[in-house]
Scaffold this motif. Structure first.
Motif, PDB file in Angstrom:
ATOM      1  N   SER A  98       0.837  -1.185   0.000  1.00  0.00           N
ATOM      2  CA  SER A  98       0.000   0.000   0.000  1.00  0.00           C
ATOM      3  C   SER A  98       0.878   1.243   0.000  1.00  0.00           C
ATOM      4  O   SER A  98       2.052   1.199   0.384  1.00  0.00           O
TER       5      SER A  98
ATOM      6  N   THR B   5       0.538   5.731   0.542  1.00  0.00           N
ATOM      7  CA  THR B   5      -0.286   6.872   0.935  1.00  0.00           C
ATOM      8  C   THR B   5      -0.076   8.010  -0.055  1.00  0.00           C
ATOM      9  O   THR B   5       1.059   8.390  -0.348  1.00  0.00           O
TER      10      THR B   5
ATOM     11  N   TYR C  43       0.169   0.721  -9.387  1.00  0.00           N
ATOM     12  CA  TYR C  43      -1.044   0.860  -8.590  1.00  0.00           C
ATOM     13  C   TYR C  43      -2.226   1.312  -9.440  1.00  0.00           C
ATOM     14  O   TYR C  43      -3.328   1.464  -8.926  1.00  0.00           O
TER      15      TYR C  43
ATOM     16  N   LYS D 293      -8.394   2.333  -0.183  1.00  0.00           N
ATOM     17  CA  LYS D 293      -8.760   1.691   1.074  1.00  0.00           C
ATOM     18  C   LYS D 293      -9.328   2.740   2.017  1.00  0.00           C
ATOM     19  O   LYS D 293      -8.631   3.686   2.399  1.00  0.00           O
TER      20      LYS D 293
ATOM     21  N   ILE E 157     -12.074  -1.835   0.527  1.00  0.00           N
ATOM     22  CA  ILE E 157     -11.323  -1.458  -0.680  1.00  0.00           C
ATOM     23  C   ILE E 157     -12.303  -1.236  -1.813  1.00  0.00           C
ATOM     24  O   ILE E 157     -13.162  -2.084  -2.089  1.00  0.00           O
TER      25      ILE E 157
ATOM     26  N   GLU F 268      -5.134   6.115   0.968  1.00  0.00           N
ATOM     27  CA  GLU F 268      -4.285   4.936   0.994  1.00  0.00           C
ATOM     28  C   GLU F 268      -4.666   4.043  -0.190  1.00  0.00           C
ATOM     29  O   GLU F 268      -5.807   3.585  -0.296  1.00  0.00           O
TER      30      GLU F 268
ATOM     31  N   VAL G 111      -4.018   0.630  -2.538  1.00  0.00           N
ATOM     32  CA  VAL G 111      -3.598  -0.771  -2.427  1.00  0.00           C
ATOM     33  C   VAL G 111      -3.232  -1.273  -3.810  1.00  0.00           C
ATOM     34  O   VAL G 111      -3.935  -0.986  -4.793  1.00  0.00           O
ATOM     35  N   ARG G 112      -2.138  -2.024  -3.878  1.00  0.00           N
ATOM     36  CA  ARG G 112      -1.718  -2.549  -5.173  1.00  0.00           C
ATOM     37  C   ARG G 112      -2.747  -3.554  -5.675  1.00  0.00           C
ATOM     38  O   ARG G 112      -3.146  -4.462  -4.951  1.00  0.00           O
TER      39      ARG G 112
END
Length: 325
Positions: free
Chosen positions: A20, A22, A272, A285, A290, A321, A323-324
């Motif tokens: 993840s 930011t 990402y 997220k 998600i 945030e 998330v891949r």
């Protein structure tokens, strides 16, 4: 068993944190597109050092040459005739010098025996010196003509590529006439920047060369080397050094991106961003869930921290945030 389960949970949490990122604003260069021309650092002429007729020309446009390479030969028939004349004069002077040496040796012996006065010895010694000096003078004169003959070879003054030929075999040239023009291999980019952007341009700034000009489509980079302190037709002239100069031709026009100041933007790793049916998404997220959020992709902004960094124009905000996928 409990310890193993706890370790697995810690590894999973660490992996989730590593997968993840930011979102945060960062300062990036506000790049502007300008056109630049590939030019040689200098164009030098290969000149004839003597007058005469070009009997051979060994290069043509586009040929690579090295410094000191023979590229043409200029011949002057008068020089050959002068050499023959001097050779004949030198042989005559050599004979005179030999005879003067014989006379000096004979008179020197007679003077020692008292047959001739010493003044006669001085006369033949003077004659010998005159003959020897005359021979040395003609020999030096012949060396000058011989050097002129050797200077009939036109040599490349620098390594580079032949831009154009100024003469052909059979042409008559005078001393100092250019035979070919050579562009030194050290190429540069000549940028012409609108004056409204020129205040942001300075030596040492990085530039990007558009990859559309190359077969592999890969972007090239360079560095501004010199900004000229004069405005011509509303533009400021600047020179830049760039990667792989051997891939270009002199006169190529390339689209170049330069810095037009700084601005803030969101930059995230390209891995990402997920593209589905022509729409770009990121996985956001929030509150433990998600969600796929559409975003507007910008241009690539690679850096040391994010080699695959890409600009996000809209769809995210600071503190999100990601998330891949």
């Amino acid at each position: 068993m409990t310890f193993g389960l706890t370790a697995m949970m810690m590894v999973a949490a660490t992996s989730a944190q590593a997968e993840s990122v930011t979102v945060a604003q960062r300062s990036v260069a506000d790049e502007k597109a300008v056109f630049a021309t590939v030019e040689s650092t200098s164009v030098v002429p290969a000149r004839s050092r003597i007058g005469g007729t070009i009997i051979d020309l060994d290069v043509r446009e586009g040929d690579a040459v090295t410094q000191g390479q023979r590229i043409a030969t200029v011949a002057d028939d008068k020089l050959a005739l002068q050499l023959k004349s001097l050779d004949a004069q030198i042989r005559a002077l050599q004979a005179q010098a030999s005879q003067a040496q014989i006379d000096f040796t004979r008179v020197e012996g007679l003077v020692e025996r008292g047959t001739l006065p010493r003044v006669k010895l001085d006369e033949v010694r003077t004659a010998l010196n005159v003959a020897e000096n005359g021979l040395r003078a003609k020999t030096a004169e012949r060396a000058v003509i011989q050097q002129q003959t050797e200077e009939g070879q036109v040599l490349a003054p620098a390594a580079g590529r032949v831009l154009r030929r100024q003469a052909v075999a059979g042409s008559v040239v005078l001393p100092g006439d250019p035979v070919v023009m050579i562009a030194q291999q050290d190429f540069k980019l000549r940028l012409r920047v609108p004056e409204r952007h020129a205040r942001f341009l300075k030596a040492g700034d990085g530039i990007r060369i558009d990859g559309e000009a190359f077969a592999d489509g890969k972007m090239r980079t360079g560095t501004v080397d010199l900004v000229y302190p004069q405005i011509e037709d509303g533009r400021v002239i600047a020179d830049a050094r760039f990667d792989n100069p051997r891939e270009y031709f002199v006169g190529d026009r390339l689209r170049v991106w330069i810095s037009g100041g700084d601005r803030t933007s969101f930059v995230v790793p390209a891995s990402y961003v997920l593209t589905r049916f022509g729409i770009d998404y990121v996985q956001l997220k929030r509150n433990g869930t998600i969600a796929n959020v559409p975003v507007q992709r910008g241009r690539p902004l690679p850096s040391a921290e994010q080699p695959d960094g890409i600009e996000i124009l809209s769809g995210v905000r600071a503190g999100d945030e990601l998330v891949r996928p």
